[in-house]
Write a protein that holds these residues in place. Structure first.
Motif, PDB file in Angstrom:
ATOM      1  N   THR A 207       8.906  97.249 -14.163  1.00 30.88           N
ATOM      2  CA  THR A 207       8.991  96.721 -15.661  1.00 30.88           C
ATOM      3  C   THR A 207       9.202  96.591 -16.235  1.00 30.88           C
ATOM      4  O   THR A 207       9.168  96.551 -17.702  1.00 30.88           O
ATOM      5  N   ILE A 208      10.527  96.212 -15.906  1.00 23.70           N
ATOM      6  CA  ILE A 208      11.735  96.229 -17.026  1.00 23.70           C
ATOM      7  C   ILE A 208      12.304  95.067 -16.964  1.00 23.70           C
ATOM      8  O   ILE A 208      12.804  94.038 -16.187  1.00 23.70           O
ATOM      9  N   GLY A 209      12.063  94.578 -18.067  1.00 21.36           N
ATOM     10  CA  GLY A 209      12.438  92.449 -18.791  1.00 21.36           C
ATOM     11  C   GLY A 209      13.470  92.894 -19.239  1.00 21.36           C
ATOM     12  O   GLY A 209      14.399  94.146 -19.490  1.00 21.36           O
ATOM     13  N   VAL A 210      14.197  91.449 -20.205  1.00 20.12           N
ATOM     14  CA  VAL A 210      16.140  90.867 -20.172  1.00 20.12           C
ATOM     15  C   VAL A 210      15.866  92.593 -21.886  1.00 20.12           C
ATOM     16  O   VAL A 210      17.665  92.381 -21.899  1.00 20.12           O
ATOM     17  N   ASP A 211      15.328  92.349 -22.589  1.00 20.61           N
ATOM     18  CA  ASP A 211      15.407  93.272 -23.846  1.00 20.61           C
ATOM     19  C   ASP A 211      15.566  94.490 -23.592  1.00 20.61           C
ATOM     20  O   ASP A 211      16.214  95.014 -23.982  1.00 20.61           O
ATOM     21  N   ILE A 212      14.704  95.169 -22.221  1.00 17.88           N
ATOM     22  CA  ILE A 212      14.784  96.866 -22.383  1.00 17.88           C
ATOM     23  C   ILE A 212      16.105  96.619 -21.527  1.00 17.88           C
ATOM     24  O   ILE A 212      16.719  97.910 -21.507  1.00 17.88           O
TER      25      ILE A 212
ATOM     26  N   LEU B 194      12.910 102.831 -22.340  1.00 12.28           N
ATOM     27  CA  LEU B 194      11.680 103.347 -20.665  1.00 12.28           C
ATOM     28  C   LEU B 194      10.238 103.417 -20.874  1.00 12.28           C
ATOM     29  O   LEU B 194       9.829 103.276 -20.387  1.00 12.28           O
ATOM     30  N   LYS B 195       9.568 104.823 -21.702  1.00 18.08           N
ATOM     31  CA  LYS B 195       8.109 104.423 -22.000  1.00 18.08           C
ATOM     32  C   LYS B 195       7.728 103.355 -22.407  1.00 18.08           C
ATOM     33  O   LYS B 195       6.513 103.254 -21.783  1.00 18.08           O
ATOM     34  N   GLN B 196       7.849 102.145 -22.947  1.00 17.37           N
ATOM     35  CA  GLN B 196       7.356 100.909 -22.970  1.00 17.37           C
ATOM     36  C   GLN B 196       7.384 100.379 -22.207  1.00 17.37           C
ATOM     37  O   GLN B 196       6.814  99.770 -22.031  1.00 17.37           O
ATOM     38  N   ALA B 197       8.061 100.206 -20.738  1.00 13.68           N
ATOM     39  CA  ALA B 197       8.558  99.998 -19.554  1.00 13.68           C
ATOM     40  C   ALA B 197       7.421 100.344 -18.997  1.00 13.68           C
ATOM     41  O   ALA B 197       6.748  99.668 -18.431  1.00 13.68           O
ATOM     42  N   ALA B 198       7.175 102.107 -19.074  1.00 14.14           N
ATOM     43  CA  ALA B 198       6.157 102.611 -17.867  1.00 14.14           C
ATOM     44  C   ALA B 198       4.446 102.230 -18.886  1.00 14.14           C
ATOM     45  O   ALA B 198       3.646 102.120 -17.397  1.00 14.14           O
ATOM     46  N   ALA B 199       4.599 101.709 -19.675  1.00 17.13           N
ATOM     47  CA  ALA B 199       3.120 101.494 -20.423  1.00 17.13           C
ATOM     48  C   ALA B 199       2.480  99.738 -20.067  1.00 17.13           C
ATOM     49  O   ALA B 199       2.077  99.422 -19.645  1.00 17.13           O
TER      50      ALA B 199
ATOM     51  N   ASN C 157      -0.366  97.151 -14.992  1.00 21.95           N
ATOM     52  CA  ASN C 157      -1.260  96.065 -14.936  1.00 21.95           C
ATOM     53  C   ASN C 157      -0.191  95.476 -13.987  1.00 21.95           C
ATOM     54  O   ASN C 157      -0.582  94.613 -13.792  1.00 21.95           O
ATOM     55  N   ASP C 158       0.237  95.805 -13.541  1.00 23.96           N
ATOM     56  CA  ASP C 158       1.543  95.728 -12.437  1.00 23.96           C
ATOM     57  C   ASP C 158       1.067  96.051 -11.403  1.00 23.96           C
ATOM     58  O   ASP C 158       1.378  96.716 -11.149  1.00 23.96           O
ATOM     59  N   GLN C 159       1.571  94.969  -9.945  1.00 19.61           N
ATOM     60  CA  GLN C 159       1.324  95.089  -8.943  1.00 19.61           C
ATOM     61  C   GLN C 159       2.633  95.241  -8.631  1.00 19.61           C
ATOM     62  O   GLN C 159       3.078  95.013  -7.353  1.00 19.61           O
ATOM     63  N   SER C 160       3.004  96.119  -8.385  1.00 20.81           N
ATOM     64  CA  SER C 160       4.228  96.974  -7.657  1.00 20.81           C
ATOM     65  C   SER C 160       3.915  98.587  -6.979  1.00 20.81           C
ATOM     66  O   SER C 160       3.250  98.602  -7.469  1.00 20.81           O
ATOM     67  N   PHE C 161       4.924  99.549  -6.545  1.00 22.76           N
ATOM     68  CA  PHE C 161       5.347 100.639  -6.186  1.00 22.76           C
ATOM     69  C   PHE C 161       4.834 101.146  -7.468  1.00 22.76           C
ATOM     70  O   PHE C 161       4.250 102.263  -7.363  1.00 22.76           O
ATOM     71  N   ILE C 162       4.972 100.369  -8.435  1.00 23.26           N
ATOM     72  CA  ILE C 162       5.658 101.826  -9.796  1.00 23.26           C
ATOM     73  C   ILE C 162       4.643 101.345 -10.404  1.00 23.26           C
ATOM     74  O   ILE C 162       3.875 102.229 -10.756  1.00 23.26           O
ATOM     75  N   GLY C 163       3.974 100.165 -10.356  1.00 22.19           N
ATOM     76  CA  GLY C 163       2.347 100.084 -11.236  1.00 22.19           C
ATOM     77  C   GLY C 163       1.734 100.825 -10.740  1.00 22.19           C
ATOM     78  O   GLY C 163       0.416 101.229 -10.899  1.00 22.19           O
ATOM     79  N   ALA C 164       1.544 101.308  -9.236  1.00 21.00           N
ATOM     80  CA  ALA C 164       0.564 101.634  -8.729  1.00 21.00           C
ATOM     81  C   ALA C 164       0.717 103.188  -8.760  1.00 21.00           C
ATOM     82  O   ALA C 164      -0.414 103.925  -8.800  1.00 21.00           O
ATOM     83  N   SER C 165       1.830 103.467  -8.670  1.00 20.19           N
ATOM     84  CA  SER C 165       1.939 104.715  -9.337  1.00 20.19           C
ATOM     85  C   SER C 165       1.797 105.176  -9.896  1.00 20.19           C
ATOM     86  O   SER C 165       0.895 106.669 -10.635  1.00 20.19           O
TER      87      SER C 165
ATOM     88  N   SER D 181      -0.139 109.636 -22.310  1.00 22.65           N
ATOM     89  CA  SER D 181       1.056 109.825 -22.788  1.00 22.65           C
ATOM     90  C   SER D 181       1.349 110.646 -21.761  1.00 22.65           C
ATOM     91  O   SER D 181       3.180 110.627 -21.454  1.00 22.65           O
ATOM     92  N   CYS D 182       0.931 111.516 -20.910  1.00 23.42           N
ATOM     93  CA  CYS D 182       1.856 112.199 -20.166  1.00 23.42           C
ATOM     94  C   CYS D 182       2.152 110.835 -19.216  1.00 23.42           C
ATOM     95  O   CYS D 182       3.245 111.470 -18.365  1.00 23.42           O
ATOM     96  N   ALA D 183       1.041 110.413 -18.543  1.00 22.10           N
ATOM     97  CA  ALA D 183       1.553 109.730 -17.905  1.00 22.10           C
ATOM     98  C   ALA D 183       2.534 109.157 -17.815  1.00 22.10           C
ATOM     99  O   ALA D 183       3.904 108.460 -16.969  1.00 22.10           O
ATOM    100  N   ILE D 184       2.866 107.807 -19.052  1.00 16.21           N
ATOM    101  CA  ILE D 184       4.264 107.639 -19.377  1.00 16.21           C
ATOM    102  C   ILE D 184       4.664 107.891 -19.587  1.00 16.21           C
ATOM    103  O   ILE D 184       6.491 107.200 -19.639  1.00 16.21           O
ATOM    104  N   LYS D 185       4.916 109.342 -20.075  1.00 18.67           N
ATOM    105  CA  LYS D 185       6.292 109.912 -19.809  1.00 18.67           C
ATOM    106  C   LYS D 185       6.725 109.882 -18.010  1.00 18.67           C
ATOM    107  O   LYS D 185       8.292 110.485 -17.436  1.00 18.67           O
TER     108      LYS D 185
END
Length: 443
Positions: free
Chosen positions: A297-302, A356-361, A365-373, A384-388
């Motif tokens: 979920t982390i791109g070059v800008d983040i 990091l919260k932007q990456a969490a948001a 829709n990300d098909q990865s372990f972090i996305g499933a979590s 808001s709690c889930a994003i944090k």
């Protein structure tokens, strides 16, 4: 006769220290009262700041504490730090004065007293070369926000002319939108001619675009559109200049990874071409020693924001918990009488945490372990709690990567589902035992 109770005093931690109350026009400095002149005032001119540092050196002061007041502390902090002083930049919440005893003289003495007993903690500030990068990245973010405001004003001018272009194309700042806007400013008014600037990737046909371009061409609205497009172009040039300067500063930073590998996922970033993104990705990998963009979920800008805000050296944080607490993504510890206190925690503005919260948001829709979590958290708690919580997960990963130099390893959705099934099985087993039953797996 009653016995006198022994008086307990705070332990003296920093005997040779000073407290500075920062102001826009003058700084008040307080030192140990054993000196002849314990409190002095200095103006914010550079020659007076040099006199302040010279005076502290004559008193053999080694530790200096100052409040983080606006941006007025920066020149004095940089001067004292270059002269070899151990400077503590302190949050004003920690130096709050007793009610009814508020003055510049009392404030500097109060800061000195707290610092002498070791009751103040300094704020995290990365190395000077990282601070230069951080200032440039923050300047770029300011220009991007200003450009977004200019784009909103462009849309306002179009709406006043009843030009419904934004309703038929997704982005008026794209190739098609900017071609049409520049043609309008050059004097073209024929909707059919303007619709011919349609890019092949636009879903709407030329007829629909032509219908959206029929409006009134009032002089005042065209003047506003002309100025806002010029402002947009000016800010676009400034963003490009910031990117060039960021590239130059990254080239001067110490190299921790000599041979970074090509990126394994598509990197998307506004205002940058694919070649610029690839070059920035390689430079960030060399600077941090790890590939932060390997996290799904982390791109070059983040990654650029994280590298500029925290840098590659996290030795100032004793543990992962300290790092997450500084970011403000860790669960709060507001406990009294063994119970969690209600109410909100004090608001903190941390740009790394915001990234990091932007990456969490983006993990929804990300098909990865972090996305499933993250999707599992969204099912059982507020957004808001889930994003944090997901930002907290990302912070732990980043701390491990930067401190241990370990690359990110994707575990996949299948691993998360297996762990989820195991947790559900253990929960059902506990409930069955509580009810005096046995849980038998199906064959």
């Amino acid at each position: 006769m009653a016995r006198k109770k022994a008086q307990r005093h705070f332990q003296l931690i920093h005997r040779d220290c000073a407290g500075i109350d920062i102001g826009s026009r003058e700084h008040w400095v307080g030192v140990d009262p054993r000196h002849e002149q314990a409190v002095r005032s200095f103006s914010t001119f550079t020659d007076d700041l040099i006199k302040l540092a010279d005076w502290l050196e004559t008193l053999e002061i080694k530790v200096v504490a100052m409040e983080a007041t606006g941006v007025y502390w920066i020149p004095l902090f940089e001067l004292l730090d270059s002269r070899g002083f151990e400077v503590y930049l302190v949050n004003s919440r920690a130096t709050r004065q007793i009610t009814g005893r508020k003055s510049d003289v009392l404030d500097c003495q109060w800061i000195w007293q707290l610092m002498s007993h070791g009751l103040l903690r300094g704020a995290f500030r990365p190395a000077d070369d990282i601070c230069s990068l951080r200032a440039l990245v923050r300047q770029r973010a300011t220009k991007v926000r200003d450009q977004a405001k200019a784009l909103n004003r462009i849309q306002k001018a179009l709406t006043q002319m009843n030009i419904q272009l934004a309703n038929v194309i997704s982005d008026i700042s794209g190739v098609t939108g900017m071609k049409i806007l520049r043609a309008i400013l050059k004097g073209e008014r024929n909707p059919v001619t303007l619709a011919q600037f349609r890019d092949a990737r636009i879903k709407a046909d030329e007829e629909t675009i032509a219908r959206s371009l029929r409006g009134n061409w009032r002089l005042e609205h065209l003047h506003a559109l002309d100025q806002e497009v010029a402002c947009y172009d000016f800010l676009e040039a400034q963003i490009a200049a910031c990117d060039a300067q960021i590239t130059n500063v990254l080239a001067l930073l110490p190299v921790l990874e000599e041979t970074p590998q090509p990126n394994k996922k598509a990197l998307r970033s506004p205002h940058r071409s694919s070649n610029e993104q690839t070059a920035l990705h390689q430079a960030l990998w060399k600077t941090t020693g790890v590939d932060l963009t390997a996290i799904p979920t982390i791109g070059v800008d983040i990654a650029l924001v994280l590298a500029s805000e925290i840098g590659p050296d996290l030795s100032k944080f004793p543990s992962m918990k300290h790092f997450c607490s500084w970011l403000g993504v860790a669960p709060p510890t507001r406990i009294s009488g063994g119970k969690q206190l209600p109410g909100k925690v004090p608001r903190t503005i941390n740009r790394a945490a915001q990234a990091l919260k932007q990456a969490a948001a983006n993990a929804r829709n990300d098909q990865s372990f972090i996305g499933a979590s993250h999707r599992a958290r969204l099912a059982r708690m507020d957004t808001s709690c889930a994003i944090k919580a997901t930002a907290h997960q990302l912070a732990r990963l980043i701390y491990t990567m930067l401190t241990k130099g370990q690359p990110y390893t994707e575990r996949g959705i299948e691993t998360f589902e297996e762990q989820s099934k195991e947790r559900q099985y253990r929960a059902l087993l506990r409930k069955a035992r509580k009810l005096g039953m046995d849980l038998v797996k199906a064959a």
